[in-house]
Design a protein around this motif. Structure first.
Motif, mmCIF file in Angstrom:
data_model
loop_
_atom_site.group_PDB
_atom_site.id
_atom_site.type_symbol
_atom_site.label_atom_id
_atom_site.label_comp_id
_atom_site.label_asym_id
_atom_site.label_seq_id
_atom_site.Cartn_x
_atom_site.Cartn_y
_atom_site.Cartn_z
ATOM 1 N N LEU A 130 0.935 -1.205 0.158
ATOM 2 C CA LEU A 130 0.065 -0.033 0.000
ATOM 3 C C LEU A 130 0.882 1.537 -0.315
ATOM 4 N N PHE A 131 0.916 2.095 -1.015
ATOM 5 C CA PHE A 131 1.860 3.153 -1.131
ATOM 6 C C PHE A 131 0.828 4.449 -0.509
ATOM 7 N N VAL A 132 1.409 5.126 0.370
ATOM 8 C CA VAL A 132 0.765 6.231 1.288
ATOM 9 C C VAL A 132 1.551 7.486 0.657
ATOM 10 N N ALA A 133 0.748 8.449 0.016
ATOM 11 C CA ALA A 133 1.463 9.519 -0.396
ATOM 12 C C ALA A 133 1.612 10.680 0.630
ATOM 13 N N THR A 284 5.090 16.195 -16.782
ATOM 14 C CA THR A 284 5.300 14.854 -16.735
ATOM 15 C C THR A 284 6.333 14.495 -15.754
ATOM 16 N N PHE A 285 7.284 15.446 -15.385
ATOM 17 C CA PHE A 285 8.334 15.014 -14.650
ATOM 18 C C PHE A 285 8.073 15.413 -13.055
ATOM 19 N N GLY A 286 6.955 15.809 -12.912
ATOM 20 C CA GLY A 286 6.462 15.789 -11.395
ATOM 21 C C GLY A 286 6.004 14.548 -11.058
ATOM 22 N N ARG A 287 6.297 14.159 -9.758
ATOM 23 C CA ARG A 287 5.927 12.846 -9.237
ATOM 24 C C ARG A 287 5.381 13.204 -7.489
ATOM 25 N N VAL A 288 4.819 12.111 -7.203
ATOM 26 C CA VAL A 288 4.474 11.971 -5.806
ATOM 27 C C VAL A 288 5.387 10.962 -4.979
ATOM 28 N N VAL A 289 5.837 11.404 -3.942
ATOM 29 C CA VAL A 289 6.695 10.380 -3.183
ATOM 30 C C VAL A 289 5.813 9.562 -2.041
ATOM 31 N N TYR A 290 6.333 8.645 -1.742
ATOM 32 C CA TYR A 290 5.413 7.468 -0.619
ATOM 33 C C TYR A 290 6.213 6.970 0.305
ATOM 34 N N ASN A 291 5.309 6.498 1.234
ATOM 35 C CA ASN A 291 5.808 5.538 2.415
ATOM 36 C C ASN A 291 4.993 4.310 1.933
ATOM 37 N N VAL A 292 5.811 3.087 1.768
ATOM 38 C CA VAL A 292 4.819 1.960 1.594
ATOM 39 C C VAL A 292 4.730 1.090 2.677
ATOM 40 N N VAL A 293 3.569 0.435 2.836
ATOM 41 C CA VAL A 293 3.286 -0.371 3.961
ATOM 42 C C VAL A 293 2.688 -1.654 3.469
ATOM 43 N N ARG A 294 2.620 -2.789 4.466
ATOM 44 C CA ARG A 294 1.744 -3.718 4.072
ATOM 45 C C ARG A 294 0.058 -3.235 4.711
ATOM 46 N N CYS A 319 0.763 14.633 7.630
ATOM 47 C CA CYS A 319 -0.051 15.364 6.954
ATOM 48 C C CYS A 319 -0.680 16.516 7.537
ATOM 49 N N LYS A 320 -0.711 16.513 8.860
ATOM 50 C CA LYS A 320 -1.589 17.638 9.758
ATOM 51 C C LYS A 320 -0.781 18.569 10.699
ATOM 52 N N ASN A 321 0.628 18.091 11.056
ATOM 53 C CA ASN A 321 1.286 18.956 11.900
ATOM 54 C C ASN A 321 2.178 19.843 11.089
ATOM 55 N N ALA A 322 2.222 21.021 11.753
ATOM 56 C CA ALA A 322 2.845 22.445 11.197
ATOM 57 C C ALA A 322 4.292 21.944 11.094
ATOM 58 N N THR A 323 4.733 21.067 11.939
ATOM 59 C CA THR A 323 6.200 20.967 11.948
ATOM 60 C C THR A 323 6.722 19.970 10.769
ATOM 61 N N ALA A 324 5.809 19.122 10.684
ATOM 62 C CA ALA A 324 6.043 18.114 9.527
ATOM 63 C C ALA A 324 5.900 18.913 8.154
ATOM 64 N N ALA A 325 4.970 19.822 8.034
ATOM 65 C CA ALA A 325 4.841 20.560 6.785
ATOM 66 C C ALA A 325 6.167 21.356 6.446
ATOM 67 N N ALA A 326 6.548 21.971 7.617
ATOM 68 C CA ALA A 326 8.067 22.754 7.477
ATOM 69 C C ALA A 326 9.089 21.754 7.181
ATOM 70 N N GLY A 342 -1.340 11.449 2.687
ATOM 71 C CA GLY A 342 -1.908 10.164 3.441
ATOM 72 C C GLY A 342 -2.880 9.334 2.589
ATOM 73 N N SER A 343 -3.405 9.908 1.264
ATOM 74 C CA SER A 343 -4.065 8.836 0.320
ATOM 75 C C SER A 343 -3.418 7.877 -0.232
ATOM 76 N N THR A 344 -3.907 6.506 -0.322
ATOM 77 C CA THR A 344 -3.166 5.027 -0.783
ATOM 78 C C THR A 344 -3.857 4.790 -1.891
ATOM 79 N N ILE A 345 -2.663 4.089 -2.569
ATOM 80 C CA ILE A 345 -2.808 3.266 -3.626
ATOM 81 C C ILE A 345 -2.006 1.963 -3.664
ATOM 82 N N HIS A 346 -2.730 1.030 -4.634
ATOM 83 C CA HIS A 346 -2.026 -0.122 -4.708
ATOM 84 C C HIS A 346 -1.266 -0.580 -6.101
ATOM 85 N N SER A 347 -0.398 -1.311 -6.244
ATOM 86 C CA SER A 347 0.232 -1.671 -7.458
ATOM 87 C C SER A 347 -0.717 -2.386 -8.344
#
Length: 347
Positions: A130-133, A284-294, A319-326, A342-347
């Motif tokens: 599960l890819f978490v954006a 097309t050179f823009g991309r989202v980066v993810y953290n992948v989980v089971r 996704c919600k904390n101001a420090t994380a955004a910074a 925080g949205s998720t997608i599958h392979s």
């Protein structure tokens, strides 16, 4: 599960100022062995620095007395093998997005909890991944800062012809007025998410016979002396470059070195405020980066599942904390819109 997550998230507003004061400088690899319950990741070079900072800041947000799972991240390069946390199986250090995802697939959560990925799902990934954006990046190309024979702007078509070896000399590029020279197109190491993303944008399964796949070329490390060549060109994360060059996050081998990032199709990856240009990420050179989980771990009602969502979920700390955004901005990335993070997608 909902009550526990709600308590964590409700504490964000109260503790944000404390977390901001308590934050420190991110360090490579955990300073001490994480506990068995902790959320521990491996993989992408592109996002390792910002995840290191997340680890520092999220753990400060929890506070020293908290018994909740903490967040840790292992760099893509360094000594190998590694033991990621207490009770974990020793594994070869995963170098790159695909290597991190394979480590996630080939081990249990007792060893790897998540994989950093700078690429989207591929057909070869397991359906349970599960890819978490969490942020937006873009990939451009970099060449040596002084004396390069490359033009300051290249088109996408130029890059296709360079990497499929139709163009082998700079003077073959339409409108070129420089001295010319035999092009030396490099790709980062196998397993690099930047490599696979860049090739996919160009519509290439791999580079042509002229492409130099040097095992010493680590993605986003312009310090490699083979790249300090007037004819060298290599794909590079624009966000990582901005973090290194403009925001003070380049050090040791993880630095831009002699490289400068180039425009593509007349659009610069860097805007006038030295941040990642939205106009470039919209190509097309823009991309989202993810953290992948089971997926099973993500949906679990236990402490680990709750912690994963509390960290990476749509309403989580990232996704919600101001420090994380910074942190996301400081390391060169663009913050995703509400609901996309925080949205998720599958392979």
């Amino acid at each position: 599960m909902r009550k526990t997550a709600a308590k964590l998230l409700a504490a964000v507003a109260i503790a944000t100022s404390v977390a901001t004061v308590a934050t420190g400088t991110a360090v490579a690899d955990p300073a001490s062995l994480p506990a068995a319950q902790d959320i521990v990741g491996v993989g992408s070079d592109t996002t390792q620095a910002v995840l290191n900072q997340f680890s520092t800041d999220y753990n400060a947000f929890l506070g020293a007395s908290s018994t909740l799972p903490r967040l840790y991240s292992w760099d893509a390069t360094g000594t190998s093998p590694i033991v990621t946390k207490t009770g974990a199986t020793s594994i070869a250090r995963p170098n790159g997005s695909s290597a991190g995802i394979k480590a996630l697939e080939n081990n249990t959560d007792a060893t790897v909890t998540f994989a950093r990925s700078s690429r989207a799902p591929q057909a070869t990934d397991q359906a349970t991944d599960l890819f978490v954006a969490f942020a937006k990046d873009a990939v451009s190309v970099a060449t040596t800062t002084t004396g390069s024979n490359a033009p300051t702007n290249l088109s996408k078509a130029d890059l296709v012809n360079i990497y499929n070896c139709t163009y082998t000399n700079w003077n073959q590029i339409p409108g070129y007025t420089g001295a010319g020279g035999t092009i030396k197109p490099f790709l980062p190491q196998v397993g690099s998410g930047t490599r696979s993303f860049f090739l996919s944008v160009l519509g290439l399964a791999n580079g042509g016979a002229c492409v130099l796949v040097n095992p010493t070329v680590q993605e986003n490390q312009g310090t490699d002396p083979v790249l300090n060549d007037p004819n060298a060109i290599v794909p590079y994360s624009a966000a990582h470059y901005i973090g290194q060059v403009y925001n003070g996050h380049g050090s040791g081998s993880d630095a831009a070195g002699a490289l400068t990032i180039r425009s593509i199709d007349g659009i610069s990856p860097i805007d006038t405020t030295n941040t990642l240009a939205k106009a470039f990420t919209d190509t097309t050179f823009g991309r989202v980066v993810y953290n992948v989980v089971r997926e099973a771990n993500w949906n679990a009602t236990n402490a680990q599942g709750t912690a994963l969502r509390a960290i990476f979920g749509t309403n989580g700390w990232v996704c919600k904390n101001a420090t994380a955004a910074a942190d996301i901005k400081s390391y060169g990335f663009r913050v995703l819109p509400v609901g996309a993070c925080g949205s998720t997608i599958h392979s």
